[in-house]
Design a protein around this motif. Structure first.
Motif, short mmCIF file in Angstrom:
data_model
loop_
_atom_site.label_atom_id
_atom_site.label_comp_id
_atom_site.label_asym_id
_atom_site.label_seq_id
_atom_site.Cartn_x
_atom_site.Cartn_y
_atom_site.Cartn_z
N VAL A 77 -7.20 1.14 -1.95
CA VAL A 77 -7.43 -0.30 -1.91
C VAL A 77 -6.14 -1.08 -2.14
CG1 VAL A 77 -8.65 -2.23 -3.00
CG2 VAL A 77 -9.82 -0.04 -2.69
N ASN A 78 -5.39 -0.73 -3.16
CA ASN A 78 -4.25 -1.55 -3.58
C ASN A 78 -2.96 -1.27 -2.83
OD1 ASN A 78 -6.08 -2.48 -5.45
ND2 ASN A 78 -4.94 -1.78 -7.25
N THR A 79 -2.81 -0.06 -2.31
CA THR A 79 -1.55 0.31 -1.66
C THR A 79 -1.71 0.50 -0.15
OG1 THR A 79 -0.97 1.50 -3.69
CG2 THR A 79 0.43 1.88 -1.77
N LEU A 80 -2.71 1.25 0.26
CA LEU A 80 -2.85 1.56 1.69
C LEU A 80 -3.51 0.43 2.46
CD1 LEU A 80 -3.86 5.34 1.52
CD2 LEU A 80 -1.60 4.32 1.81
N ALA A 81 -4.43 -0.30 1.84
CA ALA A 81 -5.11 -1.38 2.57
C ALA A 81 -4.13 -2.46 3.06
CB ALA A 81 -6.21 -1.99 1.71
#
Length: 334
Positions: A136-140
């Protein structure tokens, strides 16, 4: 050798020109903006700020009911469009980008705000917890930016990545969150460099604590009531945390200026400065801090912040006002 010097000189001139172009103040009037995680918390505060500057916004979030409440709170009629979807699902991301373009005739700004937070001792965090929060926080933000990039190139648009001071300073009891935000900061730096030649500016912001009402949506592990009481109290201390509206204004200011990276809030500046100037001392102080935090629990179960409320946290009027003003009270943790 002469050719190499010419090539280097051309590169320097090109870099300076690109920097000047990306640092030109960016007028938001009439711009089409896609905000992930836009139904509540900081995302809703950012939507208000963009609307106040004349932009049109598409809000993406998982919960359709929350999105409708957000639309009603914003009261901006046809300048707000909503899309229910998950930023970890490629099809949902592509659909959100497509709807934003179709609704407003293009896409100028992508705000990668969607995120999750887990609070508790690292000993109680599982590998699955880390994988979930990284997605959620890095790849999105990478997923959303890639989907929007053809449209951003056409409009010489902007990308905003909402990271955290926890992405500059490893933070006890926010272990997976901190790791994921370090990743987001690195992603922002790479995107800034690689998209500049394409005319797309990238700004990464690292806020400290903000009064968005979001702790009730966090996953709490360890001794949940004690962890949540500490987290929710610090998040709503006026001298420690920043008003969400003020934070949103400073974040959008950074985007408009074309900043590469900006700390948001006094606490964020202090922590980043301490880490940069005295990393060993800062590490020792964080180690001492950990000694007074709640110890690990004998289980790895997690609960939603709203389910760890106590009389102390429920009685906090600043916290309740932030939750009400930023659409945190009425729905699931979507």
């Amino acid at each position: 050798m002469r050719y190499a010097r010419r090539l280097l000189l051309a590169g320097v001139i090109g870099a300076v020109a690109a920097r000047r172009a990306l640092r030109t103040p960016y007028d938001l009037t009439g711009r089409a903006v896609l905000i992930t995680g836009g139904s509540r918390g900081l995302g809703l505060a950012l939507a208000r700020e963009f609307l106040a500057r004349g932009a049109r916004v598409t809000l993406m979030a998982r919960d359709a009911a929350e999105l409708e409440r957000a639309r009603a709170q914003l009261a901006a009629d046809d300048r707000v469009h909503t899309v229910a979807g998950d930023v970890t699902v490629d099809a949902d991301v592509k659909r959100a980008v497509t709807e934003a373009v179709q609704t407003f005739g293009g896409l100028d700004v992508v705000v990668n705000n969607a995120g999750m937070i887990q609070s508790g001792p690292l000993a109680n965090m599982t590998l699955q917890d880390v994988q979930e929060i990284m997605d959620v926080n890095t790849l999105a933000p990478l997923r959303v930016t890639r989907a929007a990039l053809p449209h951003l190139r056409d409009r010489r648009g902007r990308v905003l990545i909402v990271a955290s001071v926890a992405g500059k300073v490893g933070t006890p009891h926010l272990g997976p969150y901190s790791v994921s935000k370090f990743g987001a900061v690195g992603l922002g730096q790479v995107l800034r460099a690689e998209l500049a030649p394409q005319g797309v500016g990238v700004t990464t912001v690292c806020p400290g604590l903000m009064r968005t009402g979001s702790p009730r949506q966090a996953t709490i592990k360890g001794h949940a009531r004690r962890e949540y009481a500490l987290f929710a109290t610090l998040d709503n201390l006026p001298l420690v945390s920043l008003d969400a509206g003020v934070a949103a204004r400073r974040i959008v200011d950074a985007l408009v200026r074309g900043d590469a990276e900006t700390m948001i809030g006094g606490l964020a500046h202090v922590l980043r400065g301490a880490q940069a100037l005295a990393p060993q001392l800062n590490a020792d102080l964080l180690g001492l801090l950990t000694r007074v935090l709640p110890p690990p629990a004998p289980h790895d179960r997690g609960v939603r912040g709203a389910d760890a409320e106590s009389a102390l946290t429920q009685a906090n009027p600043i916290k309740r006002a932030a939750e009400r003003d930023h659409n945190e009270l009425g729905g699931a943790a979507g």
